[in-house]
Design an enzyme around this catalytic site. Sequence first.
Site, PDB file in Angstrom:
ATOM      1  CG  ASP A   7      -0.095   1.646  -5.518  1.00 34.05           C
ATOM      2  OD1 ASP A   7       0.805   1.247  -4.856  1.00 34.05           O
ATOM      3  OD2 ASP A   7      -1.038   1.249  -5.574  1.00 34.05           O
ATOM      4  NE  ARG A  27       5.690  -3.587  -5.093  1.00 29.16           N
ATOM      5  CZ  ARG A  27       4.721  -3.574  -4.539  1.00 29.16           C
ATOM      6  NH1 ARG A  27       4.389  -3.776  -3.061  1.00 29.16           N
ATOM      7  NH2 ARG A  27       3.614  -3.537  -5.198  1.00 29.16           N
ATOM      8  N   GLY A  29       0.898  -1.256   0.053  1.00 26.75           N
ATOM      9  CA  GLY A  29      -0.096   0.114  -0.085  1.00 26.75           C
ATOM     10  C   GLY A  29       0.965   1.213  -0.180  1.00 26.75           C
ATOM     11  CB  ALA A  30       1.087   4.158  -2.318  1.00 27.67           C
TER      12      ALA A  30
END
Length: 353
Positions: free
Chosen positions: A244, A94, A52-53
Amino acid sequence: MNLPTSQVYPVIWQDDHVWLIDQNRLPTEYDLVQISRCDDMAIAIKTMIVRGAPAIGVAAAYGMYLGAREIETGDRDQFLRELESVATKLRATRPTAVNLFWATERMLKVARQTIGPVDYLKTALLQTAQAIQTEDLETCRAIGDHGLAALPTTPHKLRLLTHCNAGALATAGYGTALGVVRSVWREDRLERLYADETRPRLQGARLTAWECVQEGIPTTLITDSMAAHCMQRGLVDAVVVGADRITANGDTANKIGTYSLALVSRAHNIPFYVAAPLSTVDFSLSDGSKIPIEERDPIEVYQIGETIIAPEGLDYYNPSFDVTPAELITGIITEYGVVKPADLVGLQAKQVS
């Protein structure tokens, strides 16, 4: 370490280390992972123990401090060079989640601008990581309340649909899209939440559904392919998803499947909202074609748990995100209010750098 399950905090600083909820084990197991080294934090982000960003941003901030703590030099210039290497390591985990880059850059900026010996810089970094965490909680509550105000006023009891997990587990503890749901539920305006299962990693089934069960939020789990049917049957009043990365024009990268959900929403004249903190907006990118899309291990496609669901000899494609064009988005819900995608650039001056 025991936490009340109705209060979900995926990243916790305690004494001299970080506790992470292992989100890969939910919903069947609630386990905490202790992180004391930067390398371990990088692995945790890469393997989606934390995801989760906004939560990745918080975790990365603490990862920067852990990395700084491991730097042994007392020379300021050498310390800053090694801290840049720590940031590079974390950023590689990520590539799509912009909060990761935002948080590491904020930590680097604090280190560069803080006057004093190296030990003082390290203290300032820990304080900044804690501030990022606290700010995210406040931000998400504001997003929730702005989202509540923006949603349709009729019917009074709303049926909402969400995709992936943009809840407490994806943030510092309240949620963006699920923060909106929480605010609607708090004001007794929620009839039901429909949660897409979210293939291939099933974050909707494993995580969103788990969070909602903890709080008694009435939730119906559906497969991703059922969303259009539910809209056609008049079961959905609005869609709220997270993000995101959002570009300057409002194009939004979110979990794969979000784009198709936006198209279906437009076909049924259902408002489609994106909820995200302003730190998720990458004003350096003009549009969604510039967003790097992470591709993950194909095992996520051909295997569920220990069960292989496809024959050998196939090729696989596993993009983790897709990009929803701004014209399909009704509004972007930020901590500063709800804006049309075209008006997002007006908030740039408010972004903390």
